[in-house]
Scaffold this motif. Structure first.
Motif, PDB file in Angstrom:
ATOM      1  N   LEU A 105       0.823  -1.206   0.000  1.00  0.00           N
ATOM      2  CA  LEU A 105       0.000   0.000   0.000  1.00  0.00           C
ATOM      3  C   LEU A 105       0.862   1.264   0.000  1.00  0.00           C
ATOM      4  O   LEU A 105       0.602   2.212  -0.743  1.00  0.00           O
ATOM      5  CB  LEU A 105      -0.936   0.000   1.211  1.00  0.00           C
ATOM      6  N   LEU A 106       1.912   1.260   0.811  1.00  0.00           N
ATOM      7  CA  LEU A 106       2.807   2.413   0.852  1.00  0.00           C
ATOM      8  C   LEU A 106       3.488   2.621  -0.498  1.00  0.00           C
ATOM      9  O   LEU A 106       3.625   3.753  -0.973  1.00  0.00           O
ATOM     10  CB  LEU A 106       3.860   2.232   1.944  1.00  0.00           C
ATOM     11  N   PHE A 107       3.919   1.524  -1.113  1.00  0.00           N
ATOM     12  CA  PHE A 107       4.594   1.643  -2.409  1.00  0.00           C
ATOM     13  C   PHE A 107       3.636   2.194  -3.460  1.00  0.00           C
ATOM     14  O   PHE A 107       4.012   3.059  -4.260  1.00  0.00           O
ATOM     15  CB  PHE A 107       5.147   0.275  -2.835  1.00  0.00           C
ATOM     16  N   ARG A 108       2.377   1.721  -3.438  1.00  0.00           N
ATOM     17  CA  ARG A 108       1.387   2.229  -4.392  1.00  0.00           C
ATOM     18  C   ARG A 108       1.018   3.682  -4.117  1.00  0.00           C
ATOM     19  O   ARG A 108       0.619   4.401  -5.023  1.00  0.00           O
ATOM     20  CB  ARG A 108       0.137   1.359  -4.361  1.00  0.00           C
ATOM     21  N   ALA A 109       1.130   4.114  -2.870  1.00  0.00           N
ATOM     22  CA  ALA A 109       0.820   5.506  -2.532  1.00  0.00           C
ATOM     23  C   ALA A 109       1.953   6.440  -2.911  1.00  0.00           C
ATOM     24  O   ALA A 109       1.725   7.596  -3.261  1.00  0.00           O
ATOM     25  CB  ALA A 109       0.519   5.624  -1.043  1.00  0.00           C
ATOM     26  N   VAL A 110       3.188   5.935  -2.863  1.00  0.00           N
ATOM     27  CA  VAL A 110       4.343   6.782  -3.162  1.00  0.00           C
ATOM     28  C   VAL A 110       4.465   7.057  -4.662  1.00  0.00           C
ATOM     29  O   VAL A 110       4.907   8.135  -5.055  1.00  0.00           O
ATOM     30  CB  VAL A 110       5.636   6.142  -2.598  1.00  0.00           C
ATOM     31  N   MET A 111       4.064   6.107  -5.490  1.00  0.00           N
ATOM     32  CA  MET A 111       4.204   6.271  -6.941  1.00  0.00           C
ATOM     33  C   MET A 111       3.540   7.555  -7.453  1.00  0.00           C
ATOM     34  O   MET A 111       4.191   8.369  -8.110  1.00  0.00           O
ATOM     35  CB  MET A 111       3.643   5.046  -7.668  1.00  0.00           C
ATOM     36  N   PRO A 112       2.244   7.813  -7.175  1.00  0.00           N
ATOM     37  CA  PRO A 112       1.669   9.069  -7.653  1.00  0.00           C
ATOM     38  C   PRO A 112       2.206  10.293  -6.913  1.00  0.00           C
ATOM     39  O   PRO A 112       2.212  11.394  -7.464  1.00  0.00           O
ATOM     40  CB  PRO A 112       0.166   8.914  -7.426  1.00  0.00           C
ATOM     41  N   MET A 113       2.660  10.095  -5.676  1.00  0.00           N
ATOM     42  CA  MET A 113       3.205  11.241  -4.945  1.00  0.00           C
ATOM     43  C   MET A 113       4.493  11.734  -5.594  1.00  0.00           C
ATOM     44  O   MET A 113       4.757  12.935  -5.636  1.00  0.00           O
ATOM     45  CB  MET A 113       3.440  10.889  -3.483  1.00  0.00           C
ATOM     46  N   VAL A 114       5.305  10.815  -6.096  1.00  0.00           N
ATOM     47  CA  VAL A 114       6.530  11.208  -6.792  1.00  0.00           C
ATOM     48  C   VAL A 114       6.191  11.943  -8.078  1.00  0.00           C
ATOM     49  O   VAL A 114       6.888  12.870  -8.481  1.00  0.00           O
ATOM     50  CB  VAL A 114       7.418   9.966  -7.063  1.00  0.00           C
ATOM     51  N   ALA A 115       5.078  11.577  -8.709  1.00  0.00           N
ATOM     52  CA  ALA A 115       4.679  12.226  -9.953  1.00  0.00           C
ATOM     53  C   ALA A 115       4.025  13.588  -9.715  1.00  0.00           C
ATOM     54  O   ALA A 115       4.229  14.512 -10.507  1.00  0.00           O
ATOM     55  CB  ALA A 115       3.713  11.319 -10.721  1.00  0.00           C
TER      56      ALA A 115
END
Length: 100
Positions: free
Chosen positions: A25-35
């Motif tokens: 869940l954290l990894f999936r949340a970080v992906m759009p945050m980096v974008a």
């Protein structure tokens, strides 16, 4: 963790310790945050482009997962609004400015 034996230095990989669904869940949340999020985008750029010990892209994202959970914990425990200056801090802002 790193797979190494004797003189041979192996690849480093993510350990499978802890809660797998939370980690995913954290990894999936970080992906759009980096974008989308400017602070996390700047941190990702810094981690992957710094001159000393640059991280690979996935290593940077895992490091940002830890950052995200620390930010969320602070926001929840102290009941404060999100502030971009608090996320980066003065030291990291200076490092990003020096790298740019």
């Amino acid at each position: 963790k790193e797979n190494s034996s004797g003189k041979k230095k192996g690849k480093s990989s993510i350990t499978k310790r802890g809660r797998a669904r939370l980690r995913a869940l954290l990894f999936r949340a970080v992906m759009p945050m980096v974008a989308k999020n400017t602070e996390f985008k700047a941190l990702h750029q810094y981690f992957t482009k710094r001159s000393q010990n640059p991280l690979k892209k996935k290593q940077s994202l895992v490091a940002l997962c830890g950052k995200l959970i620390r930010v969320l914990h602070t926001l929840g425990t102290k009941h404060i609004p999100y502030d971009a200056n608090d996320v980066l801090g003065p030291v990291r802002q200076a490092q990003i400015q020096m790298a740019a």
